[in-house]
Design an enzyme around this catalytic site. Structure first.
Site, mmCIF file in Angstrom:
data_model
loop_
_atom_site.group_PDB
_atom_site.id
_atom_site.type_symbol
_atom_site.label_atom_id
_atom_site.label_comp_id
_atom_site.label_asym_id
_atom_site.label_seq_id
_atom_site.Cartn_x
_atom_site.Cartn_y
_atom_site.Cartn_z
ATOM 1 N N LYS A 1 -52.602 16.230 -36.544
ATOM 2 C CA LYS A 1 -52.244 15.118 -37.433
ATOM 3 C C LYS A 1 -51.551 15.641 -38.693
ATOM 4 C CE LYS A 1 -54.234 11.350 -40.213
ATOM 5 N NZ LYS A 1 -55.449 10.583 -40.572
ATOM 6 N N ASP B 1 -62.469 11.938 -41.204
ATOM 7 C CA ASP B 1 -61.518 12.965 -41.655
ATOM 8 C C ASP B 1 -62.200 13.780 -42.754
ATOM 9 O OD1 ASP B 1 -59.986 11.218 -40.098
ATOM 10 O OD2 ASP B 1 -58.179 11.587 -41.274
ATOM 11 N N LYS C 1 -55.776 18.578 -39.153
ATOM 12 C CA LYS C 1 -54.870 17.748 -39.966
ATOM 13 C C LYS C 1 -54.320 18.588 -41.112
ATOM 14 C CE LYS C 1 -55.351 13.604 -42.925
ATOM 15 N NZ LYS C 1 -56.264 12.506 -43.306
#
Length: 307
Positions: free
Chosen positions: A244, A145, A208
């Protein structure tokens, strides 16, 4: 393809009106609620990103990742043999080895995700970001991430942003890359849309919303804009990119609303751990409480559910 983003306009009042309607959606009840909650569990990135993380609390988190819902509750729902686990365990790079070892000892194949690239601020040199990504992969992380440099968005340096994300994607190698946009710090919904598009063009497997460390994290207006970008990218390229939301998602009801929104905007095919994740640290506790209530008809006491 700068032409894609050069004329982007986001109708903020319309997006915010839609987001208010989403909050009023009726949630599902009974066995349908239990089914949606179990689906949510399989999409959770169970996360610990604290300065006081130690091997022991990472081990505990990994055990919970393998056994997210109490076995007797799953048996009551006839779901005990379906292999329900969370989608991934998310930790800092320094704790990746602990998580990998714990999951290996537990005999499960849950992927370890690591934050990297100067998380959470992104205010580190690109060389440092790339080195951190490579180390996390070397330690055994199967998902990375990364965070973007917000300054590149705020100053309109789209080619620079593309190049930075592209190099991060290259450094990830075989690992999946989720690109954190830190939407609460991008200034406008138009910038959120543009950053989403650039991240997908540069090869992100997921986009995300947040690090969870910003003042404003996952919100429905931002979610709608990012999902519309994913849909547009899919129409243009035929390539599916995951979504996400992360930060501030704490209740089972919120989790179901996010699932319903993904179904509404992107379709049922996005409701899998391969294309949808929920970034959360305390959400699982509330989901397990709701399932406990569904099965037993009583509310769980503190000692009824594991940490």
């Amino acid at each position: 393809e700068l032409g894609w983003i050069s004329k982007v306009h986001v109708n903020r009042p319309a997006v915010e009106r839609h987001a208010e309607q989403i909050k009023k959606w009726k949630t599902v009840k009974g066995k349908w609620q239990a089914a949606w909650l179990l689906k949510a569990v399989t999409c959770i990135d169970l996360t610990t990103l604290s300065g006081d993380d130690t091997p022991s609390n990472v081990y505990r988190l990994c055990f919970k990742a393998k056994h997210p819902i109490r076995e007797d509750l799953l048996k009551a729902l006839d779901m005990h043999d379906k292999g329900i686990t969370v989608g991934a365990v998310c930790v800092y790079p320094a704790r990746v080895t602990d998580a990998v070892n714990a999951l290996k000892a537990a005999g499960c194949n849950i992927p370890v995700a690591s934050v990297a690239a100067g998380f959470p601020s992104g205010q580190t040199p690109l060389e440092t970001k790339l080195a951190e990504i490579k180390l996390a992969v070397q330690y055994g992380a199967r998902e990375i991430d990364i965070v973007i440099s917000r300054s590149l968005v705020l100053t309109g340096q789209w080619e620079g942003l593309y190049e930075e994300i592209r190099q991060c994607r290259e450094a990830c190698g075989e690992a999946h890359m989720k690109t954190i946009l830190a939407t609460g710090e991008l200034g406008s919904l138009a910038n959120v849309y543009k950053a989403s598009m650039i991240a997908m063009m540069a090869g992100s497997d997921f986009i995300k919303t947040s690090t969870g460390k910003e003042v404003e994290n996952a919100t429905f207006p931002v979610g709608v804009v990012m999902m519309r970008a994913i849909r547009e990218f899919y129409w243009q390229t035929g390539h599916k990119v995951g979504f996400k939301p992360a930060g501030g998602i704490r209740t089972a009801k919120e989790a179901i609303t996010w699932l319903m929104l993904v179904k509404d905007e992107l379709g049922v095919e996005w409701l899998t751990p391969e294309l949808f994740r929920l970034g959360a640290s305390s959400l699982l506790e509330d989901i397990e409480k709701q399932i406990f209530y569904h099965v037993t008809g009583t509310y769980a006491l503190p000692h009824d559910l594991a940490m």
